[in-house]
Design a protein around this motif. Structure first.
Motif, short mmCIF file in Angstrom:
data_model
loop_
_atom_site.label_atom_id
_atom_site.label_comp_id
_atom_site.label_asym_id
_atom_site.label_seq_id
_atom_site.Cartn_x
_atom_site.Cartn_y
_atom_site.Cartn_z
N PHE A 36 -5.50 2.28 0.02
CA PHE A 36 -5.42 2.97 0.64
C PHE A 36 -3.53 2.97 0.73
O PHE A 36 -3.19 1.99 0.71
N GLU A 37 -3.44 4.37 0.46
CA GLU A 37 -2.09 5.27 0.75
C GLU A 37 -1.86 5.91 1.58
O GLU A 37 -2.32 6.73 1.48
N ALA A 38 -0.92 5.23 2.16
CA ALA A 38 -0.55 6.39 3.19
C ALA A 38 0.43 7.55 2.63
O ALA A 38 1.12 7.69 2.44
N LYS A 39 0.06 8.53 3.84
CA LYS A 39 0.36 9.70 3.79
C LYS A 39 1.18 9.92 4.73
O LYS A 39 2.72 10.35 4.76
N GLU A 40 0.97 9.61 5.74
CA GLU A 40 2.06 9.79 7.13
C GLU A 40 1.05 9.15 8.10
O GLU A 40 0.49 8.34 8.09
N GLY A 41 1.79 9.01 9.53
CA GLY A 41 1.91 8.33 10.81
C GLY A 41 2.47 8.14 11.29
O GLY A 41 3.37 8.60 11.19
N GLY B 139 6.38 8.37 3.98
CA GLY B 139 6.29 7.54 3.52
C GLY B 139 8.11 6.24 4.12
O GLY B 139 7.58 5.84 4.53
N ASP B 140 9.04 6.40 3.47
CA ASP B 140 10.19 5.20 3.85
C ASP B 140 10.86 6.07 5.48
O ASP B 140 11.88 5.41 5.59
N THR B 141 10.36 7.51 5.27
CA THR B 141 11.18 8.13 6.57
C THR B 141 10.44 7.75 7.84
O THR B 141 9.29 8.08 7.87
N VAL B 142 11.44 7.24 8.87
CA VAL B 142 10.94 7.02 10.36
C VAL B 142 12.02 8.06 10.81
O VAL B 142 13.15 7.96 10.62
N SER B 143 11.19 8.90 12.12
CA SER B 143 11.90 9.63 13.08
C SER B 143 11.49 9.43 14.55
O SER B 143 9.98 8.86 14.51
N PHE C 243 -1.87 -0.38 28.28
CA PHE C 243 -0.83 1.20 28.64
C PHE C 243 -0.43 1.45 26.78
O PHE C 243 0.13 2.50 26.89
N PHE C 244 0.50 0.18 26.86
CA PHE C 244 1.61 0.23 26.10
C PHE C 244 1.71 -0.51 24.78
O PHE C 244 2.43 -1.02 23.88
N ARG C 245 0.39 -0.95 24.07
CA ARG C 245 0.27 -2.03 23.53
C ARG C 245 0.45 -1.08 21.84
O ARG C 245 0.47 0.08 21.66
N LYS C 246 1.44 -1.71 21.62
CA LYS C 246 2.38 -1.53 19.96
C LYS C 246 1.07 -1.78 18.36
O LYS C 246 0.33 -1.93 18.93
N ARG C 247 1.33 0.01 18.34
CA ARG C 247 0.39 0.13 17.23
C ARG C 247 0.80 0.89 15.96
O ARG C 247 2.02 2.06 16.42
N LEU C 248 0.36 1.07 14.66
CA LEU C 248 0.56 1.67 13.42
C LEU C 248 -1.27 2.49 13.62
O LEU C 248 -1.08 1.99 12.75
N SER C 249 -0.50 3.75 13.57
CA SER C 249 -1.76 4.44 13.08
C SER C 249 -1.50 5.62 11.82
O SER C 249 0.09 5.39 12.02
N LEU C 250 -2.00 4.86 10.72
CA LEU C 250 -1.77 5.91 9.22
C LEU C 250 -2.92 6.36 8.65
O LEU C 250 -4.02 6.61 9.22
N GLN C 251 -3.21 8.26 8.54
CA GLN C 251 -3.28 9.15 7.68
C GLN C 251 -3.67 8.35 6.39
O GLN C 251 -2.52 8.10 5.43
N VAL C 252 -4.45 7.79 5.65
CA VAL C 252 -4.11 7.48 3.98
C VAL C 252 -5.33 8.14 3.20
O VAL C 252 -6.03 8.80 3.69
N LYS C 253 -5.26 7.36 1.94
CA LYS C 253 -5.71 8.52 0.82
C LYS C 253 -6.33 6.81 -0.38
O LYS C 253 -5.16 6.52 -0.35
#
Length: 158
Positions: free
Chosen positions: A125-130, A144-148, A80-90
């Motif tokens: 693909f350039e990431a906008k956010e994720g 970008g480089d910000t993680v919260s 249920f908690f597989r590590k994952r990164l989803s990104l909205q990209v252009k």
């Protein structure tokens, strides 16, 4: 977790997979999902796809897309908690530079050259956010480089 640990986990996740799940939108804004081998170069992601592929056709009319990097099921501590990164990209299509070509050859071999003589193109693909999920209660917003940390996500029993 501090920012260095989070960024390290993110990098390890990306390095642990050779393909990315790619989501594009058709002319009716319905999602189309498939996958493609990828490379990361200077903070951007690159795939090689056929010009005849649906993804390529859809990206030519709508450059907004989604990328999903996801931990292998067999390596996950909890399904249920597989590590994952989803990104909205252009997307930017028909990207070809010596650096990108060399990086692709280093990862995938000379088949890259063969594909480029056929009908394949390189998409950037350039990431906008994720969003990065590292486990229960470990959800992070990426801009970008910000993680919260995403507050309110704790997955505790009710």
């Amino acid at each position: 977790m501090d920012i260095i640990e989070i960024n390290t986990e993110k990098a390890l996740l990306i390095e642990s997979v050779k393909t990315v799940v790619l989501s594009t939108l058709d002319e009716y804004n319905y999602p189309y999902v498939s996958y493609a081998p990828f490379i990361e170069h200077e903070g951007k992601f690159y795939v090689m796809v056929s010009n005849g592929a649906r993804h390529t056709q859809y990206l030519r009319t709508n450059p907004n897309a989604g990328l999903l990097f996801i931990e292998d099921e067999s390596k996950a501590k909890n399904i249920f908690f597989r590590k994952r990164l989803s990104l909205q990209v252009k997307a930017t299509l028909d990207t070809l530079s010596k650096d990108i070509l060399e990086a692709m050859k280093a990862r995938f071999g000379e088949v890259v050259t063969t594909f480029l003589t056929m009908d394949f193109t390189i998409v950037e693909f350039e990431a906008k956010e994720g969003q990065l999920i590292l486990g229960p209660g470990q959800a992070f917003k990426i801009e970008g480089d910000t993680v919260s940390h995403i507050k309110g996500v704790s997955h505790q029993s009710k």
